[in-house]
Motif scaffolding. Structure first.
Motif, PDB file in Angstrom:
ATOM      1  N   LYS A   1       0.739  -1.114  -0.001  1.00  0.00           N
ATOM      2  CA  LYS A   1      -0.111  -0.148   0.060  1.00  0.00           C
ATOM      3  C   LYS A   1       1.009   1.243   0.033  1.00  0.00           C
ATOM      4  O   LYS A   1       1.668   1.362   0.853  1.00  0.00           O
ATOM      5  CB  LYS A   1      -0.961   0.051   1.098  1.00  0.00           C
ATOM      6  N   ASP A   2       0.588   2.255  -0.783  1.00  0.00           N
ATOM      7  CA  ASP A   2       1.482   3.320  -0.853  1.00  0.00           C
ATOM      8  C   ASP A   2       1.170   4.260   0.100  1.00  0.00           C
ATOM      9  O   ASP A   2       0.079   4.163   0.804  1.00  0.00           O
ATOM     10  CB  ASP A   2       0.977   4.015  -2.214  1.00  0.00           C
ATOM     11  N   PRO A   3       2.030   5.276   0.616  1.00  0.00           N
ATOM     12  CA  PRO A   3       1.781   6.123   1.528  1.00  0.00           C
ATOM     13  C   PRO A   3       0.749   7.147   1.085  1.00  0.00           C
ATOM     14  O   PRO A   3       0.115   6.934  -0.082  1.00  0.00           O
ATOM     15  CB  PRO A   3       2.943   6.875   1.935  1.00  0.00           C
ATOM     16  N   PRO A   4      -0.215   7.927   2.041  1.00  0.00           N
ATOM     17  CA  PRO A   4       0.488   8.415   3.301  1.00  0.00           C
ATOM     18  C   PRO A   4       0.501   7.524   4.370  1.00  0.00           C
ATOM     19  O   PRO A   4      -0.354   6.545   4.449  1.00  0.00           O
ATOM     20  CB  PRO A   4      -0.391   9.738   3.662  1.00  0.00           C
ATOM     21  N   PHE A   5       1.624   7.611   5.102  1.00  0.00           N
ATOM     22  CA  PHE A   5       1.724   6.786   6.416  1.00  0.00           C
ATOM     23  C   PHE A   5       0.931   7.446   7.689  1.00  0.00           C
ATOM     24  O   PHE A   5       1.355   8.104   8.489  1.00  0.00           O
ATOM     25  CB  PHE A   5       3.180   6.403   6.481  1.00  0.00           C
ATOM     26  N   ASP A   6      -0.568   7.173   7.443  1.00  0.00           N
ATOM     27  CA  ASP A   6      -1.324   7.802   8.403  1.00  0.00           C
ATOM     28  C   ASP A   6      -1.822   6.937   9.450  1.00  0.00           C
ATOM     29  O   ASP A   6      -1.170   5.733   9.568  1.00  0.00           O
ATOM     30  CB  ASP A   6      -2.304   8.441   7.783  1.00  0.00           C
ATOM     31  N   MET A   7      -2.718   7.483  10.092  1.00  0.00           N
ATOM     32  CA  MET A   7      -3.124   6.132  11.220  1.00  0.00           C
ATOM     33  C   MET A   7      -3.658   5.060  10.841  1.00  0.00           C
ATOM     34  O   MET A   7      -3.579   3.896  11.396  1.00  0.00           O
ATOM     35  CB  MET A   7      -4.157   7.084  12.423  1.00  0.00           C
ATOM     36  N   GLU A   8      -4.579   5.171   9.343  1.00  0.00           N
ATOM     37  CA  GLU A   8      -4.989   3.912   9.111  1.00  0.00           C
ATOM     38  C   GLU A   8      -3.984   2.924   8.679  1.00  0.00           C
ATOM     39  O   GLU A   8      -3.911   1.655   8.841  1.00  0.00           O
ATOM     40  CB  GLU A   8      -5.895   4.251   7.761  1.00  0.00           C
ATOM     41  N   TYR A   9      -2.759   3.343   8.204  1.00  0.00           N
ATOM     42  CA  TYR A   9      -1.758   2.639   7.929  1.00  0.00           C
ATOM     43  C   TYR A   9      -0.873   1.763   9.140  1.00  0.00           C
ATOM     44  O   TYR A   9      -0.764   0.883   9.245  1.00  0.00           O
ATOM     45  CB  TYR A   9      -0.527   3.488   7.052  1.00  0.00           C
ATOM     46  N   ILE A  10      -0.962   2.740  10.018  1.00  0.00           N
ATOM     47  CA  ILE A  10      -0.399   2.076  11.481  1.00  0.00           C
ATOM     48  C   ILE A  10      -1.391   1.126  12.067  1.00  0.00           C
ATOM     49  O   ILE A  10      -0.813   0.024  12.651  1.00  0.00           O
ATOM     50  CB  ILE A  10      -0.241   3.458  12.482  1.00  0.00           C
TER      51      ILE A  10
ATOM     52  N   ALA B   1       1.197 -16.057   9.976  1.00  0.00           N
ATOM     53  CA  ALA B   1       1.530 -15.331   8.599  1.00  0.00           C
ATOM     54  C   ALA B   1       3.021 -14.820   8.419  1.00  0.00           C
ATOM     55  O   ALA B   1       3.701 -14.422   9.588  1.00  0.00           O
ATOM     56  CB  ALA B   1       0.465 -14.275   8.554  1.00  0.00           C
ATOM     57  N   ARG B   2       3.513 -14.860   7.174  1.00  0.00           N
ATOM     58  CA  ARG B   2       4.584 -14.247   7.049  1.00  0.00           C
ATOM     59  C   ARG B   2       4.553 -12.823   6.186  1.00  0.00           C
ATOM     60  O   ARG B   2       4.074 -12.812   5.180  1.00  0.00           O
ATOM     61  CB  ARG B   2       5.637 -15.165   6.195  1.00  0.00           C
ATOM     62  N   ILE B   3       4.750 -11.665   6.972  1.00  0.00           N
ATOM     63  CA  ILE B   3       4.475 -10.337   6.224  1.00  0.00           C
ATOM     64  C   ILE B   3       5.833  -9.714   5.920  1.00  0.00           C
ATOM     65  O   ILE B   3       6.709  -9.875   6.797  1.00  0.00           O
ATOM     66  CB  ILE B   3       3.965  -9.604   7.284  1.00  0.00           C
ATOM     67  N   LEU B   4       5.951  -9.192   4.669  1.00  0.00           N
ATOM     68  CA  LEU B   4       7.152  -8.466   4.158  1.00  0.00           C
ATOM     69  C   LEU B   4       6.403  -7.325   3.644  1.00  0.00           C
ATOM     70  O   LEU B   4       5.731  -7.334   2.791  1.00  0.00           O
ATOM     71  CB  LEU B   4       7.727  -9.180   3.181  1.00  0.00           C
ATOM     72  N   ASN B   5       7.069  -6.120   4.067  1.00  0.00           N
ATOM     73  CA  ASN B   5       7.983  -5.909   5.015  1.00  0.00           C
ATOM     74  C   ASN B   5       7.470  -6.224   6.365  1.00  0.00           C
ATOM     75  O   ASN B   5       6.206  -5.850   6.625  1.00  0.00           O
ATOM     76  CB  ASN B   5       8.683  -4.572   5.270  1.00  0.00           C
ATOM     77  N   ARG B   6       8.313  -6.614   7.579  1.00  0.00           N
ATOM     78  CA  ARG B   6       7.830  -6.719   8.843  1.00  0.00           C
ATOM     79  C   ARG B   6       7.114  -5.475   9.268  1.00  0.00           C
ATOM     80  O   ARG B   6       7.569  -4.152   9.242  1.00  0.00           O
ATOM     81  CB  ARG B   6       8.745  -7.225   9.728  1.00  0.00           C
ATOM     82  N   PRO B   7       5.905  -5.698   9.740  1.00  0.00           N
ATOM     83  CA  PRO B   7       4.883  -4.390  10.316  1.00  0.00           C
ATOM     84  C   PRO B   7       5.680  -3.695  11.227  1.00  0.00           C
ATOM     85  O   PRO B   7       5.565  -2.238  11.248  1.00  0.00           O
ATOM     86  CB  PRO B   7       3.730  -4.934  10.544  1.00  0.00           C
ATOM     87  N   GLU B   8       6.147  -4.392  12.116  1.00  0.00           N
ATOM     88  CA  GLU B   8       6.938  -3.565  13.313  1.00  0.00           C
ATOM     89  C   GLU B   8       7.990  -2.739  12.951  1.00  0.00           C
ATOM     90  O   GLU B   8       8.251  -1.564  13.434  1.00  0.00           O
ATOM     91  CB  GLU B   8       7.435  -4.883  14.391  1.00  0.00           C
ATOM     92  N   ALA B   9       8.922  -3.339  12.002  1.00  0.00           N
ATOM     93  CA  ALA B   9      10.009  -2.490  11.423  1.00  0.00           C
ATOM     94  C   ALA B   9       9.422  -1.180  10.638  1.00  0.00           C
ATOM     95  O   ALA B   9       9.933  -0.034  10.595  1.00  0.00           O
ATOM     96  CB  ALA B   9      10.851  -3.280  10.354  1.00  0.00           C
ATOM     97  N   VAL B  10       8.320  -1.632   9.791  1.00  0.00           N
ATOM     98  CA  VAL B  10       7.491  -0.315   8.935  1.00  0.00           C
ATOM     99  C   VAL B  10       7.415   0.849   9.945  1.00  0.00           C
ATOM    100  O   VAL B  10       7.627   1.883   9.440  1.00  0.00           O
ATOM    101  CB  VAL B  10       6.824  -1.044   8.081  1.00  0.00           C
ATOM    102  N   ARG B  11       6.777   0.425  10.973  1.00  0.00           N
ATOM    103  CA  ARG B  11       6.173   1.225  12.034  1.00  0.00           C
ATOM    104  C   ARG B  11       7.462   1.911  12.837  1.00  0.00           C
ATOM    105  O   ARG B  11       7.275   3.156  12.905  1.00  0.00           O
ATOM    106  CB  ARG B  11       5.190   0.616  12.869  1.00  0.00           C
ATOM    107  N   ASP B  12       8.306   1.205  13.108  1.00  0.00           N
ATOM    108  CA  ASP B  12       9.708   1.982  13.728  1.00  0.00           C
ATOM    109  C   ASP B  12      10.496   2.912  12.943  1.00  0.00           C
ATOM    110  O   ASP B  12      11.108   3.627  13.191  1.00  0.00           O
ATOM    111  CB  ASP B  12      10.464   0.999  14.181  1.00  0.00           C
ATOM    112  N   PHE B  13      10.276   2.498  11.640  1.00  0.00           N
ATOM    113  CA  PHE B  13      11.310   3.195  10.456  1.00  0.00           C
ATOM    114  C   PHE B  13      10.514   4.642   9.907  1.00  0.00           C
ATOM    115  O   PHE B  13      10.147   4.284   8.841  1.00  0.00           O
ATOM    116  CB  PHE B  13      11.796   2.441   9.580  1.00  0.00           C
ATOM    117  N   ASN B  14      10.444   5.765  10.647  1.00  0.00           N
ATOM    118  CA  ASN B  14      10.300   6.895   9.876  1.00  0.00           C
ATOM    119  C   ASN B  14      11.313   7.048   8.789  1.00  0.00           C
ATOM    120  O   ASN B  14      12.431   7.232   8.885  1.00  0.00           O
ATOM    121  CB  ASN B  14      10.143   7.976  10.744  1.00  0.00           C
ATOM    122  N   GLU B  15      10.531   7.237   7.399  1.00  0.00           N
ATOM    123  CA  GLU B  15      11.683   7.251   6.204  1.00  0.00           C
ATOM    124  C   GLU B  15      12.905   8.242   6.293  1.00  0.00           C
ATOM    125  O   GLU B  15      13.700   8.200   5.669  1.00  0.00           O
ATOM    126  CB  GLU B  15      10.557   7.365   5.108  1.00  0.00           C
TER     127      GLU B  15
END
Length: 316
Positions: A86-95, A109-123
């Motif tokens: 899913k493309d950004p914006p990285f908004d609350m729905e994305y979180i 389930a195997r999720i890529l990219n890992r959701p925790e890492a996506v949430r932690d990595f402000n771009e």
């Protein structure tokens, strides 16, 4: 391999340049099954994370390029891997989606990219994890500190921490008559945190997008070269994409970051490099596959799907 992809509406995909489209073409050509869903079709029901998934088959027609099966509720653990594209914006729905996907991981389930890492990595801010490659940078919402930073460096870039595609990026010089109003607007009168970085003149040679796939760099970068009169190289604002081999410094950055990103479960990452400096680490929906392949002949989607196959095979 049963490959599920969370993506934007299919009708919005630009097939001539979309990286997810290239991945789906490559995966189907290798005999894998494709399933698609949109972000709003991801739910938690009776303790299980499910999605309203549809089987997708790609056809040769450029306009009507796919057919869809009937939707069915499936647990994400039914698939070998689920790609969050899913493309950004990285908004609350994305979180919220990352919370659901993280729960799905705990259910097998195997999720890529890992959701925790996506949430932690402000771009933008995540570049601070690798300070040896950063340009001089200030992150603050204090207006006086931003003015001091401009006085020190003379020529800076000011940008929000949550935008994409070059949106709301300003170049400000020490004697800019609009300096105060830009700072006030960008920080919303001191209530929003922003990033200031020393201007990097090498932007004229391009803002390079380096793709990292499962810890390994694609050997060609896509240099986004600004159009005349522009500071930003983003393709969304008219930049021209030129594929070029990675430089020695590009390899240095990629080799340093690749293993760490892989360790965190960041399977696909786009590093933005201007001159010798790392400016962003894109983890939500990096693109550039088709442009690099068309200009260099290197099959980026092929590298991606092959890495997926190895990764999934190694899990079994």
């Amino acid at each position: 391999m049963k490959l599920a992809i969370i993506l934007d509406p299919l009708e919005s995909i630009k097939t001539y340049k979309d990286s997810t489209y290239a991945v789906m073409r490559e995966a189907q050509a290798r005999g894998h099954e494709l399933y698609v869903m949109e972000q709003h079709e991801l739910i938690l029901d009776e303790g299980k994370v499910r999605a309203h998934a549809r089987r997708l088959d790609m056809v040769a027609d450029e306009l009507d390029w796919y057919t869809l099966g009937e939707p069915a509720w499936r647990e994400l653990s039914d698939f070998d891997v689920t790609l969050m594209r899913k493309d950004p914006p990285f908004d609350m729905e994305y979180i919220y989606s990352t919370y659901l996907l993280e729960l799905a991981e705990s259910q097998g389930a195997r999720i890529l990219n890992r959701p925790e890492a996506v949430r932690d990595f402000n771009e933008k801010l995540s570049t601070a994890k690798f300070p040896q490659f950063m340009p001089p940078t200030l992150v603050t919402r204090q207006q006086d500190l931003i003015r001091d930073f401009i006085d020190k460096h003379g020529d800076i870039i000011l940008k929000p921490l949550d935008a994409m595609g070059g949106s709301s990026i300003f170049r400000i010089q020490r004697h800019d008559p609009n300096l105060n109003v830009i700072i006030e607007t960008m920080t919303q009168l001191g209530s929003r945190t922003v990033m200031a970085q020393r201007f990097i003149p090498e932007i004229a040679q391009g803002d390079k997008r380096i793709l990292i796939i499962d810890g390994e760099a694609v050997p060609y970068a896509l240099a986004r070269i600004p159009k005349a009169g522009e500071t930003r190289g983003n393709l969304a604002v008219g930049g021209k994409g030129v594929a070029q081999p990675l430089s020695a410094n590009d390899w240095k950055i990629a080799d340093a970051l690749g293993p760490r990103l892989k360790e965190l479960g960041l399977f696909l990452v786009g590093l933005d490099v201007i001159g010798d400096y790392l400016t962003e680490i894109n983890v939500t929906s990096p693109t550039g596959f088709q442009e690099i392949t068309a200009q260099s002949g290197f099959n980026v989607a092929g590298m991606f799907v092959e890495a997926l196959e190895k990764s999934v095979g190694g899990e079994r």
